[in-house]
Design a protein around this motif. Structure first.
Motif, PDB file in Angstrom:
ATOM      1  N   ASN A   1       7.993 -18.334 -15.480  1.00  0.00           N
ATOM      2  CA  ASN A   1       8.263 -17.492 -14.317  1.00  0.00           C
ATOM      3  C   ASN A   1       9.031 -18.273 -13.270  1.00  0.00           C
ATOM      4  N   GLN A   2       9.942 -19.124 -13.726  1.00  0.00           N
ATOM      5  CA  GLN A   2      10.591 -20.053 -12.815  1.00  0.00           C
ATOM      6  C   GLN A   2      11.869 -19.467 -12.218  1.00  0.00           C
ATOM      7  N   ASN A   3      12.155 -19.933 -11.016  1.00  0.00           N
ATOM      8  CA  ASN A   3      13.281 -19.438 -10.237  1.00  0.00           C
ATOM      9  C   ASN A   3      13.994 -20.659  -9.659  1.00  0.00           C
ATOM     10  N   LEU A   4      14.923 -21.226 -10.440  1.00  0.00           N
ATOM     11  CA  LEU A   4      15.544 -22.505 -10.091  1.00  0.00           C
ATOM     12  C   LEU A   4      17.032 -22.359  -9.834  1.00  0.00           C
ATOM     13  N   LEU A   5      17.532 -23.111  -8.852  1.00  0.00           N
ATOM     14  CA  LEU A   5      18.965 -23.276  -8.631  1.00  0.00           C
ATOM     15  C   LEU A   5      19.220 -24.769  -8.521  1.00  0.00           C
ATOM     16  N   LEU A   6      19.847 -25.337  -9.538  1.00  0.00           N
ATOM     17  CA  LEU A   6      20.059 -26.778  -9.628  1.00  0.00           C
ATOM     18  C   LEU A   6      21.546 -27.074  -9.488  1.00  0.00           C
TER      19      LEU A   6
ATOM     20  N   ILE B   1       4.257 -29.006  -6.645  1.00  0.00           N
ATOM     21  CA  ILE B   1       5.549 -28.352  -6.865  1.00  0.00           C
ATOM     22  C   ILE B   1       5.562 -27.642  -8.215  1.00  0.00           C
ATOM     23  N   GLN B   2       5.081 -28.301  -9.243  1.00  0.00           N
ATOM     24  CA  GLN B   2       5.052 -27.683 -10.566  1.00  0.00           C
ATOM     25  C   GLN B   2       4.252 -26.379 -10.544  1.00  0.00           C
ATOM     26  N   ASP B   3       3.117 -26.393  -9.860  1.00  0.00           N
ATOM     27  CA  ASP B   3       2.268 -25.200  -9.809  1.00  0.00           C
ATOM     28  C   ASP B   3       2.969 -24.051  -9.097  1.00  0.00           C
ATOM     29  N   ARG B   4       3.556 -24.315  -7.923  1.00  0.00           N
ATOM     30  CA  ARG B   4       4.198 -23.242  -7.174  1.00  0.00           C
ATOM     31  C   ARG B   4       5.419 -22.698  -7.907  1.00  0.00           C
ATOM     32  N   VAL B   5       6.206 -23.601  -8.497  1.00  0.00           N
ATOM     33  CA  VAL B   5       7.407 -23.165  -9.223  1.00  0.00           C
ATOM     34  C   VAL B   5       7.027 -22.345 -10.449  1.00  0.00           C
ATOM     35  N   SER B   6       5.935 -22.721 -11.114  1.00  0.00           N
ATOM     36  CA  SER B   6       5.512 -21.983 -12.302  1.00  0.00           C
ATOM     37  C   SER B   6       5.084 -20.560 -11.956  1.00  0.00           C
ATOM     38  N   HIS B   7       4.757 -20.325 -10.695  1.00  0.00           N
ATOM     39  CA  HIS B   7       4.361 -18.985 -10.250  1.00  0.00           C
ATOM     40  C   HIS B   7       5.493 -18.258  -9.520  1.00  0.00           C
ATOM     41  N   GLY B   8       6.724 -18.776  -9.664  1.00  0.00           N
ATOM     42  CA  GLY B   8       7.887 -18.028  -9.191  1.00  0.00           C
ATOM     43  C   GLY B   8       8.469 -18.430  -7.860  1.00  0.00           C
ATOM     44  N   MET B   9       7.902 -19.426  -7.174  1.00  0.00           N
ATOM     45  CA  MET B   9       8.492 -19.840  -5.906  1.00  0.00           C
ATOM     46  C   MET B   9       9.898 -20.396  -6.130  1.00  0.00           C
ATOM     47  N   PRO B  10      10.901 -19.930  -5.384  1.00  0.00           N
ATOM     48  CA  PRO B  10      12.262 -20.445  -5.558  1.00  0.00           C
ATOM     49  C   PRO B  10      12.354 -21.945  -5.264  1.00  0.00           C
TER      50      PRO B  10
ATOM     51  N   THR C   1      16.153 -18.137 -14.275  1.00  0.00           N
ATOM     52  CA  THR C   1      15.338 -16.998 -13.891  1.00  0.00           C
ATOM     53  C   THR C   1      14.459 -16.647 -15.070  1.00  0.00           C
ATOM     54  N   GLY C   2      13.150 -16.794 -14.894  1.00  0.00           N
ATOM     55  CA  GLY C   2      12.258 -16.583 -16.034  1.00  0.00           C
ATOM     56  C   GLY C   2      12.501 -17.631 -17.093  1.00  0.00           C
ATOM     57  N   GLU C   3      12.910 -17.205 -18.282  1.00  0.00           N
ATOM     58  CA  GLU C   3      13.171 -18.132 -19.379  1.00  0.00           C
ATOM     59  C   GLU C   3      14.664 -18.383 -19.607  1.00  0.00           C
ATOM     60  N   THR C   4      15.509 -17.767 -18.796  1.00  0.00           N
ATOM     61  CA  THR C   4      16.952 -17.857 -18.996  1.00  0.00           C
ATOM     62  C   THR C   4      17.572 -18.876 -18.058  1.00  0.00           C
ATOM     63  N   ILE C   5      18.310 -19.833 -18.624  1.00  0.00           N
ATOM     64  CA  ILE C   5      19.015 -20.855 -17.848  1.00  0.00           C
ATOM     65  C   ILE C   5      20.506 -20.655 -18.074  1.00  0.00           C
ATOM     66  N   THR C   6      21.248 -20.466 -16.988  1.00  0.00           N
ATOM     67  CA  THR C   6      22.672 -20.154 -17.092  1.00  0.00           C
ATOM     68  C   THR C   6      23.498 -21.142 -16.281  1.00  0.00           C
ATOM     69  N   LEU C   7      24.610 -21.593 -16.845  1.00  0.00           N
ATOM     70  CA  LEU C   7      25.558 -22.424 -16.109  1.00  0.00           C
ATOM     71  C   LEU C   7      26.422 -21.508 -15.253  1.00  0.00           C
ATOM     72  N   ILE C   8      26.467 -21.763 -13.931  1.00  0.00           N
ATOM     73  CA  ILE C   8      27.271 -20.959 -13.019  1.00  0.00           C
ATOM     74  C   ILE C   8      28.184 -21.855 -12.188  1.00  0.00           C
ATOM     75  N   GLY C   9      29.169 -21.249 -11.538  1.00  0.00           N
ATOM     76  CA  GLY C   9      30.046 -22.008 -10.657  1.00  0.00           C
ATOM     77  C   GLY C   9      31.509 -21.999 -11.046  1.00  0.00           C
ATOM     78  N   GLY C  10      31.825 -21.373 -12.195  1.00  0.00           N
ATOM     79  CA  GLY C  10      33.231 -21.197 -12.554  1.00  0.00           C
ATOM     80  C   GLY C  10      33.877 -22.338 -13.303  1.00  0.00           C
ATOM     81  N   LYS C  11      33.113 -23.364 -13.660  1.00  0.00           N
ATOM     82  CA  LYS C  11      33.670 -24.493 -14.411  1.00  0.00           C
ATOM     83  C   LYS C  11      32.788 -24.790 -15.612  1.00  0.00           C
ATOM     84  N   ALA C  12      33.356 -25.494 -16.574  1.00  0.00           N
ATOM     85  CA  ALA C  12      32.603 -25.887 -17.765  1.00  0.00           C
ATOM     86  C   ALA C  12      31.623 -27.009 -17.437  1.00  0.00           C
TER      87      ALA C  12
END
Length: 235
Positions: A3-8, A109-118, A202-213
């Protein structure tokens, strides 16, 4: 953790752009209705925590997001427990991880992130979201209790990735150092993210974003991955 919500983010700047300016829309989109961000400035070494927090606040003013430094709280663990969202800034990854351990924040941090905190990280703040910090670009100016990091994703991250070699440079390149890692850790994935890009989970999906490889390193091989590529399969 599903249930993770990450922006790296790879970096806080792209070229000569103002601080975080390239990432403001990504950050606002990631936070949604969140109006207050708990900022962890521990990677800052040559800048004090108040100045670092104010720099982030100034960057986010136009997005109507209030930034509060975790160092202003008497109980940092409780601050994490009550945060709407957290951001972890760049700087020295070893110092950052050392302070996370020192303040007993890993589990919180691990606990809060696992419950969806951005969670938002850039540079070192993205590096510590990986399994370990063994693919950081930084000098080990302090020794944390372990190289094990937050493990919010199951792979290694290399922010600021570039294969550029300055003319006349005779030291090891970034490429050579990652090759060395792969020799000793052939089954461990590394994702290299170039400046201006990010990994969004988002959830189980990790996507590369930003317009570059970006680049995936595994078992001695480097593979280019396109913008929009989903990394779910390696997590």
């Amino acid at each position: 953790m599903t249930n993770q919500n990450l922006l790296l983010l790879s970096s806080s700047r792209v070229g000569d752009t103002p601080y975080l300016s390239h990432a403001l829309d990504m950050i606002k989109d990631h936070l949604g209705e969140v109006t207050e961000l708990l900022f962890i400035p521990y990677a800052g070494v040559t800048i004090n925590y108040d100045e670092y927090t104010q720099m982030v606040q100034s960057a986010l003013n136009d997005k109507n997001i209030k930034v509060v430094g975790i160092h202003s709280h008497a109980d940092p663990v409780n601050a994490i427990k009550n945060a709407q969202a957290i951001a972890v800034g760049g700087g020295n990854t070893f110092r950052l991880l050392h302070q996370l351990y020192e303040n007993k924040l890993i589990d919180a941090i691990q606990d809060r992130v696992s419950h969806g905190m951005p969670y938002i990280g850039w540079s070192a703040g993205s590096n510590v979201a990986g399994a370990t910090i063994r693919t950081t670009n930084d000098m080990p100016i302090i020794e944390p209790p372990s190289f094990n990091a937050l493990k919010l994703v199951n792979f290694q991250i290399n922010p600021h990735y570039t294969d550029y070699t300055p003319p006349g440079h005779n030291g090891e390149t970034r490429e050579q150092r990652l090759q060395e890692f792969m020799v000793l850790n052939p089954t461990t994935e590394i994702v290299g993210i170039v400046e201006g890009t990010a990994l969004k989970m988002t959830g189980e999906t990790i996507t590369l974003i930003g317009g570059k490889a970006g680049y995936l390193f595994l078992d001695g091989k480097k593979t280019e991955i396109e913008d929009g590529y989903e990394l779910t399969a390696i997590n």
